[in-house]
Design a protein around this motif. Structure first.
Motif, PDB file in Angstrom:
ATOM      1  N   LEU A   6     -30.513  55.445  10.192  1.00  0.00           N
ATOM      2  CA  LEU A   6     -30.381  55.787   8.789  1.00  0.00           C
ATOM      3  C   LEU A   6     -31.269  56.929   8.358  1.00  0.00           C
ATOM      4  N   SER A   7     -32.390  57.132   9.014  1.00  0.00           N
ATOM      5  CA  SER A   7     -33.350  58.108   8.516  1.00  0.00           C
ATOM      6  C   SER A   7     -33.759  59.142   9.560  1.00  0.00           C
ATOM      7  N   PRO A   8     -32.851  59.729  10.280  1.00  0.00           N
ATOM      8  CA  PRO A   8     -33.243  60.653  11.348  1.00  0.00           C
ATOM      9  C   PRO A   8     -33.744  61.970  10.829  1.00  0.00           C
ATOM     10  N   LEU A   9     -33.495  62.280   9.552  1.00  0.00           N
ATOM     11  CA  LEU A   9     -33.827  63.604   9.046  1.00  0.00           C
ATOM     12  C   LEU A   9     -35.259  63.715   8.584  1.00  0.00           C
ATOM     13  N   HIS A  10     -35.988  62.602   8.592  1.00  0.00           N
ATOM     14  CA  HIS A  10     -37.373  62.658   8.131  1.00  0.00           C
ATOM     15  C   HIS A  10     -38.277  61.944   9.118  1.00  0.00           C
ATOM     16  N   ARG A  11     -38.345  62.465  10.349  1.00  0.00           N
ATOM     17  CA  ARG A  11     -39.167  61.847  11.395  1.00  0.00           C
ATOM     18  C   ARG A  11     -40.596  61.680  10.924  1.00  0.00           C
ATOM     19  N   LYS A 187     -37.585  59.584  -3.601  1.00  0.00           N
ATOM     20  CA  LYS A 187     -36.740  58.546  -3.012  1.00  0.00           C
ATOM     21  C   LYS A 187     -35.526  59.195  -2.354  1.00  0.00           C
ATOM     22  N   GLN A 188     -35.173  58.677  -1.179  1.00  0.00           N
ATOM     23  CA  GLN A 188     -33.985  59.120  -0.468  1.00  0.00           C
ATOM     24  C   GLN A 188     -32.950  58.013  -0.488  1.00  0.00           C
ATOM     25  N   THR A 189     -31.726  58.364  -0.836  1.00  0.00           N
ATOM     26  CA  THR A 189     -30.616  57.414  -0.849  1.00  0.00           C
ATOM     27  C   THR A 189     -29.605  57.833   0.207  1.00  0.00           C
ATOM     28  N   ILE A 190     -29.257  56.917   1.092  1.00  0.00           N
ATOM     29  CA  ILE A 190     -28.365  57.195   2.212  1.00  0.00           C
ATOM     30  C   ILE A 190     -27.098  56.356   2.096  1.00  0.00           C
ATOM     31  N   ALA A 191     -25.966  56.951   2.444  1.00  0.00           N
ATOM     32  CA  ALA A 191     -24.697  56.225   2.394  1.00  0.00           C
ATOM     33  C   ALA A 191     -23.821  56.651   3.562  1.00  0.00           C
ATOM     34  N   TRP A 192     -22.873  55.779   3.928  1.00  0.00           N
ATOM     35  CA  TRP A 192     -21.901  56.091   4.969  1.00  0.00           C
ATOM     36  C   TRP A 192     -20.610  55.354   4.654  1.00  0.00           C
ATOM     37  N   LYS A 193     -19.602  55.599   5.461  1.00  0.00           N
ATOM     38  CA  LYS A 193     -18.285  55.063   5.146  1.00  0.00           C
ATOM     39  C   LYS A 193     -18.277  53.537   5.116  1.00  0.00           C
ATOM     40  N   ASN A 194     -17.241  53.006   4.498  1.00  0.00           N
ATOM     41  CA  ASN A 194     -17.051  51.557   4.343  1.00  0.00           C
ATOM     42  C   ASN A 194     -18.113  50.923   3.452  1.00  0.00           C
ATOM     43  N   GLY A 195     -18.699  51.732   2.575  1.00  0.00           N
ATOM     44  CA  GLY A 195     -19.618  51.183   1.583  1.00  0.00           C
ATOM     45  C   GLY A 195     -21.032  50.948   2.042  1.00  0.00           C
ATOM     46  N   GLY A 197     -25.003  51.694   2.940  1.00  0.00           N
ATOM     47  CA  GLY A 197     -25.996  52.539   2.290  1.00  0.00           C
ATOM     48  C   GLY A 197     -27.344  51.864   2.140  1.00  0.00           C
ATOM     49  N   GLY A 198     -28.279  52.606   1.593  1.00  0.00           N
ATOM     50  CA  GLY A 198     -29.623  52.096   1.375  1.00  0.00           C
ATOM     51  C   GLY A 198     -30.483  53.163   0.736  1.00  0.00           C
ATOM     52  N   ALA A 199     -31.689  52.788   0.351  1.00  0.00           N
ATOM     53  CA  ALA A 199     -32.608  53.739  -0.276  1.00  0.00           C
ATOM     54  C   ALA A 199     -34.013  53.469   0.218  1.00  0.00           C
ATOM     55  N   GLU A 200     -34.837  54.513   0.214  1.00  0.00           N
ATOM     56  CA  GLU A 200     -36.194  54.375   0.735  1.00  0.00           C
ATOM     57  C   GLU A 200     -37.116  55.355   0.026  1.00  0.00           C
ATOM     58  N   GLU A 201     -38.350  54.917  -0.270  1.00  0.00           N
ATOM     59  CA  GLU A 201     -39.352  55.799  -0.860  1.00  0.00           C
ATOM     60  C   GLU A 201     -39.811  56.802   0.187  1.00  0.00           C
ATOM     61  N   ARG A 202     -40.082  58.038  -0.252  1.00  0.00           N
ATOM     62  CA  ARG A 202     -40.499  59.104   0.657  1.00  0.00           C
ATOM     63  C   ARG A 202     -41.745  59.813   0.128  1.00  0.00           C
ATOM     64  N   ALA A 203     -42.509  60.390   1.054  1.00  0.00           N
ATOM     65  CA  ALA A 203     -43.673  61.207   0.694  1.00  0.00           C
ATOM     66  C   ALA A 203     -43.909  62.209   1.811  1.00  0.00           C
ATOM     67  N   VAL A 204     -44.304  63.425   1.458  1.00  0.00           N
ATOM     68  CA  VAL A 204     -44.537  64.464   2.447  1.00  0.00           C
ATOM     69  C   VAL A 204     -45.539  65.462   1.887  1.00  0.00           C
ATOM     70  N   THR A 205     -46.335  66.051   2.752  1.00  0.00           N
ATOM     71  CA  THR A 205     -47.229  67.138   2.357  1.00  0.00           C
ATOM     72  C   THR A 205     -46.727  68.417   3.015  1.00  0.00           C
ATOM     73  N   LEU A 206     -46.389  69.392   2.197  1.00  0.00           N
ATOM     74  CA  LEU A 206     -45.816  70.643   2.657  1.00  0.00           C
ATOM     75  C   LEU A 206     -46.811  71.783   2.532  1.00  0.00           C
TER      76      LEU A 206
END
Length: 227
Positions: A6-11, A187-195, A197-206
């Motif tokens: 679900l969260s591969p984009l934010h290792r 917060k990141q919200t993720i969804a995929w087919k057939n309904g 999904g999920g959501a997760e709090e995020r934090a990053v220092t750039l």
């Protein structure tokens, strides 16, 4: 769909190698010449607890080292905003890092779109750190098979206390590269087919570069979330 996909984009940056930590520290330290305290802070964060950091996840098996040509298009990835405020740019960059749409955008398109946000100053740009947040081609393909996409909402952005302290001790240091450390939560919200999904709090220092009279650009990510 398994949770691990679900969260591969934010290792989680806590799994970075020592070499990557040194590189990111060097980038930010270049903006704060002589700030020895900040150097120690960046290199020591790896052994501390990461309050608010993303949960640990396996690193991609083959992170991209070079950006695809812009001719590939950028799909759903937005163009970088024309702004000169490091806090505002970091907020937008965090949304970029936490958002994707495999339904309309290929992996190469996504990488090309992200690369447009990077500083053109090769002395400072850390494309490997940014592109390393993208899953490998096989995983991206599996995500696309499931029509997976993610959206993000930013809560707030601030300069970390260590960055402000180092800058206060040596105000002129920022004029070397004009690179600012900014911590963003949201917060990141993720969804995929057939309904699904999920959501997760995020934090990053750039690390964001904002030279006078120039639009801001993305430099890198810190190895951990800075308070």
């Amino acid at each position: 769909m398994p949770k691990r996909s679900l969260s591969p984009l934010h290792r989680a940056t806590t799994h970075w190698t020592t070499g990557r930590r040194i590189l990111v520290a060097a980038v930010v330290i270049a903006a704060l010449l002589g700030a020895a305290g900040l150097t120690a802070w960046f290199t020591s964060r790896g052994g501390q607890s990461k309050t608010g950091a993303s949960p640990p996840a396996p690193a991609p098996s083959s992170p991209a080292a070079t950006a695809p040509k812009a001719s590939a298009g950028t799909g759903s990835v937005p163009a970088p905003p024309k702004i000169t405020d490091p806090l505002a740019y970091a907020r937008a960059a965090a949304v970029l890092l936490w958002s994707y749409d495999t339904r309309t955008t290929s992996r190469d398109q996504h990488l090309a779109g992200m690369n447009a946000w990077m500083t053109s100053e090769t002395k400072y740009t850390d494309w490997t750190a940014i592109s390393g947040q993208i899953p490998d081609p096989v995983l991206w393909s599996r995500m696309a098979d499931n029509a997976q996409y993610a959206t993000a909402a930013v809560g707030e952005a601030h300069f970390p206390s260590a960055f402000k302290q180092a800058l206060a001790e040596n105000p002129s240091a920022i004029t070397e590269a004009y690179i600012y450390a900014v911590t963003v939560t949201g917060k990141q919200t993720i969804a995929w087919k057939n309904g699904g999904g999920g959501a997760e709090e995020r934090a990053v220092t750039l690390a964001v570069q904002c030279r006078p009279s120039s639009d801001c650009a993305l430099v890198s990510l810190a190895p951990s979330v800075a308070p």
